[in-house]
Design a protein around this motif. Structure first.
Motif, PDB file in Angstrom:
ATOM      1  N   ASP A   1       1.206   3.828 -21.008  1.00 29.13           N
ATOM      2  CA  ASP A   1       0.325   2.860 -21.010  1.00 29.13           C
ATOM      3  C   ASP A   1       0.450   2.895 -22.526  1.00 29.13           C
ATOM      4  OD1 ASP A   1      -1.284   3.070 -19.094  1.00 29.13           O
ATOM      5  OD2 ASP A   1      -2.321   3.972 -19.271  1.00 29.13           O
ATOM      6  N   GLY A   2       1.530   4.482 -23.216  1.00 25.94           N
ATOM      7  CA  GLY A   2       1.749   4.028 -24.530  1.00 25.94           C
ATOM      8  C   GLY A   2       2.778   2.410 -24.638  1.00 25.94           C
ATOM      9  N   MET A   3       3.843   2.400 -24.007  1.00 25.54           N
ATOM     10  CA  MET A   3       5.247   2.082 -23.708  1.00 25.54           C
ATOM     11  C   MET A   3       4.869   0.775 -23.675  1.00 25.54           C
ATOM     12  SD  MET A   3       7.045   0.231 -21.335  1.00 25.54           S
ATOM     13  CE  MET A   3       8.706  -0.421 -21.393  1.00 25.54           C
ATOM     14  N   ILE A   4       3.946   0.088 -23.047  1.00 27.53           N
ATOM     15  CA  ILE A   4       3.352  -1.214 -22.475  1.00 27.53           C
ATOM     16  C   ILE A   4       2.982  -1.395 -23.552  1.00 27.53           C
ATOM     17  CG2 ILE A   4       1.639  -2.481 -21.437  1.00 27.53           C
ATOM     18  CD1 ILE A   4       2.252  -0.408 -18.828  1.00 27.53           C
ATOM     19  N   ALA A   5       1.560  -1.072 -24.798  1.00 31.46           N
ATOM     20  CA  ALA A   5       1.291  -0.977 -25.652  1.00 31.46           C
ATOM     21  C   ALA A   5       2.138  -1.406 -27.195  1.00 31.46           C
ATOM     22  CB  ALA A   5       0.164   0.128 -26.017  1.00 31.46           C
ATOM     23  N   ALA A   6       3.219  -0.533 -27.186  1.00 29.27           N
ATOM     24  CA  ALA A   6       4.274  -0.209 -27.896  1.00 29.27           C
ATOM     25  C   ALA A   6       5.106  -1.535 -27.916  1.00 29.27           C
ATOM     26  CB  ALA A   6       5.166   0.784 -28.336  1.00 29.27           C
ATOM     27  N   VAL A   7       5.321  -1.855 -26.500  1.00 32.37           N
ATOM     28  CA  VAL A   7       6.124  -3.363 -26.510  1.00 32.37           C
ATOM     29  C   VAL A   7       5.225  -4.282 -27.135  1.00 32.37           C
ATOM     30  CG1 VAL A   7       7.438  -4.428 -24.126  1.00 32.37           C
ATOM     31  CG2 VAL A   7       7.942  -2.581 -24.883  1.00 32.37           C
ATOM     32  N   THR A   8       4.126  -4.495 -26.365  1.00 28.95           N
ATOM     33  CA  THR A   8       2.986  -5.118 -27.093  1.00 28.95           C
ATOM     34  C   THR A   8       3.095  -5.795 -28.031  1.00 28.95           C
ATOM     35  OG1 THR A   8       1.586  -4.810 -24.658  1.00 28.95           O
ATOM     36  CG2 THR A   8       0.788  -6.594 -26.401  1.00 28.95           C
ATOM     37  N   GLY A   9       2.934  -4.417 -29.018  1.00 24.88           N
ATOM     38  CA  GLY A   9       2.973  -4.681 -30.274  1.00 24.88           C
ATOM     39  C   GLY A   9       3.881  -5.038 -31.025  1.00 24.88           C
ATOM     40  N   ALA A  10       5.349  -4.915 -30.652  1.00 22.07           N
ATOM     41  CA  ALA A  10       5.968  -5.513 -30.915  1.00 22.07           C
ATOM     42  C   ALA A  10       6.432  -6.572 -30.805  1.00 22.07           C
ATOM     43  CB  ALA A  10       7.719  -4.547 -30.741  1.00 22.07           C
ATOM     44  N   LEU A  11       6.378  -7.324 -29.573  1.00 25.29           N
ATOM     45  CA  LEU A  11       6.647  -8.790 -29.335  1.00 25.29           C
ATOM     46  C   LEU A  11       5.408  -8.989 -29.717  1.00 25.29           C
ATOM     47  CD1 LEU A  11       7.415  -8.441 -25.455  1.00 25.29           C
ATOM     48  CD2 LEU A  11       8.103  -8.758 -27.446  1.00 25.29           C
ATOM     49  N   LYS A  12       4.065  -9.502 -30.204  1.00 24.82           N
ATOM     50  CA  LYS A  12       3.214  -9.734 -31.634  1.00 24.82           C
ATOM     51  C   LYS A  12       3.540  -9.563 -32.946  1.00 24.82           C
ATOM     52  CE  LYS A  12      -1.275  -8.300 -29.084  1.00 24.82           C
ATOM     53  NZ  LYS A  12      -2.657  -7.586 -29.751  1.00 24.82           N
ATOM     54  N   GLN A  13       4.631  -8.648 -33.388  1.00 28.51           N
ATOM     55  CA  GLN A  13       5.375  -9.301 -34.201  1.00 28.51           C
ATOM     56  C   GLN A  13       6.165 -10.171 -34.337  1.00 28.51           C
ATOM     57  OE1 GLN A  13       5.901  -4.415 -35.885  1.00 28.51           O
ATOM     58  NE2 GLN A  13       3.157  -4.521 -36.477  1.00 28.51           N
ATOM     59  N   GLY A  14       6.903 -10.287 -33.340  1.00 29.10           N
ATOM     60  CA  GLY A  14       7.965 -11.176 -33.287  1.00 29.10           C
ATOM     61  C   GLY A  14       8.902 -10.060 -33.137  1.00 29.10           C
ATOM     62  N   ASP A  15       9.382  -8.979 -32.796  1.00 30.99           N
ATOM     63  CA  ASP A  15      10.099  -8.031 -33.008  1.00 30.99           C
ATOM     64  C   ASP A  15      10.615  -8.247 -31.175  1.00 30.99           C
ATOM     65  OD1 ASP A  15      10.131  -7.688 -35.573  1.00 30.99           O
ATOM     66  OD2 ASP A  15       9.270  -5.480 -34.921  1.00 30.99           O
ATOM     67  N   THR A  16      11.867  -7.978 -31.233  1.00 25.03           N
ATOM     68  CA  THR A  16      12.531  -7.204 -29.699  1.00 25.03           C
ATOM     69  C   THR A  16      12.400  -6.183 -29.846  1.00 25.03           C
ATOM     70  OG1 THR A  16      15.193  -7.635 -30.696  1.00 25.03           O
ATOM     71  CG2 THR A  16      14.479  -9.660 -29.768  1.00 25.03           C
ATOM     72  N   VAL A  17      13.172  -5.780 -28.579  1.00 25.64           N
ATOM     73  CA  VAL A  17      12.959  -4.280 -28.100  1.00 25.64           C
ATOM     74  C   VAL A  17      13.646  -3.773 -26.655  1.00 25.64           C
ATOM     75  CG1 VAL A  17      11.354  -2.739 -26.857  1.00 25.64           C
ATOM     76  CG2 VAL A  17      10.055  -4.248 -27.816  1.00 25.64           C
ATOM     77  N   THR A  18      15.324  -3.629 -27.594  1.00 26.77           N
ATOM     78  CA  THR A  18      16.173  -3.444 -26.979  1.00 26.77           C
ATOM     79  C   THR A  18      15.672  -1.702 -26.471  1.00 26.77           C
ATOM     80  OG1 THR A  18      17.645  -5.015 -28.045  1.00 26.77           O
ATOM     81  CG2 THR A  18      17.595  -3.557 -27.158  1.00 26.77           C
ATOM     82  N   LEU A  19      15.878  -1.807 -24.605  1.00 27.00           N
ATOM     83  CA  LEU A  19      16.572  -0.869 -23.965  1.00 27.00           C
ATOM     84  C   LEU A  19      17.854  -0.351 -23.815  1.00 27.00           C
ATOM     85  CD1 LEU A  19      12.959  -0.546 -22.314  1.00 27.00           C
ATOM     86  CD2 LEU A  19      13.536   0.476 -24.242  1.00 27.00           C
ATOM     87  N   VAL A  20      18.819   0.458 -24.008  1.00 26.76           N
ATOM     88  CA  VAL A  20      20.392  -0.128 -23.434  1.00 26.76           C
ATOM     89  C   VAL A  20      20.020   0.524 -22.071  1.00 26.76           C
ATOM     90  CG1 VAL A  20      22.291   0.306 -24.440  1.00 26.76           C
ATOM     91  CG2 VAL A  20      20.642   0.323 -25.887  1.00 26.76           C
ATOM     92  N   GLY A  21      20.774  -0.230 -21.058  1.00 21.14           N
ATOM     93  CA  GLY A  21      20.918  -0.097 -20.133  1.00 21.14           C
ATOM     94  C   GLY A  21      19.671  -0.880 -19.236  1.00 21.14           C
ATOM     95  N   PHE A  22      18.956  -0.957 -19.723  1.00 21.47           N
ATOM     96  CA  PHE A  22      17.264  -1.540 -18.644  1.00 21.47           C
ATOM     97  C   PHE A  22      17.347  -3.040 -19.127  1.00 21.47           C
ATOM     98  CE2 PHE A  22      13.668  -1.810 -17.812  1.00 21.47           C
ATOM     99  CZ  PHE A  22      13.143  -2.339 -16.665  1.00 21.47           C
TER     100      PHE A  22
END
Length: 89
Positions: A26-47
């Motif tokens: 749930d924390g990971m989903i919230a963090a990714v959602t928050g970053a996308l709302k701000q217009g950032d990208t979330v990069t998980l190397v290898g994934f």
């Protein structure tokens, strides 16, 4: 695989209780959602990379009446798989 199956898999892989795995997911989903709302990208190397895609305004047709309608511009979440994930498949 649904969310509860993913939580079970995380708990088994990390050897942690299901409640902790659920909070982590749930924390990971919230963090990714928050970053996308701000217009950032979330990069998980290898994934892969989560990013926001932009769609321009366009003209469409109402299939029922045949009238032209304007479809407004939109932002949508997108995912691009990383090399390691592609190679694993």
């Amino acid at each position: 695989m649904n969310k509860s199956e993913l939580i079970d898999a995380i708990a088994a892989e990390a050897d942690i209780p299901k409640a902790a795995a659920s909070k982590a997911l749930d924390g990971m989903i919230a963090a990714v959602t928050g970053a996308l709302k701000q217009g950032d990208t979330v990069t998980l190397v290898g994934f892969g990379t989560f990013y926001v895609g932009e769609r321009a305004e366009r003209t469409g047709r109402n299939p029922k009446t045949g009238d032209s309608i304007t479809i407004p511009a939109a932002r949508s979440p997108k995912f691009r798989a990383g090399k390691a994930l592609k190679d694993a498949l």
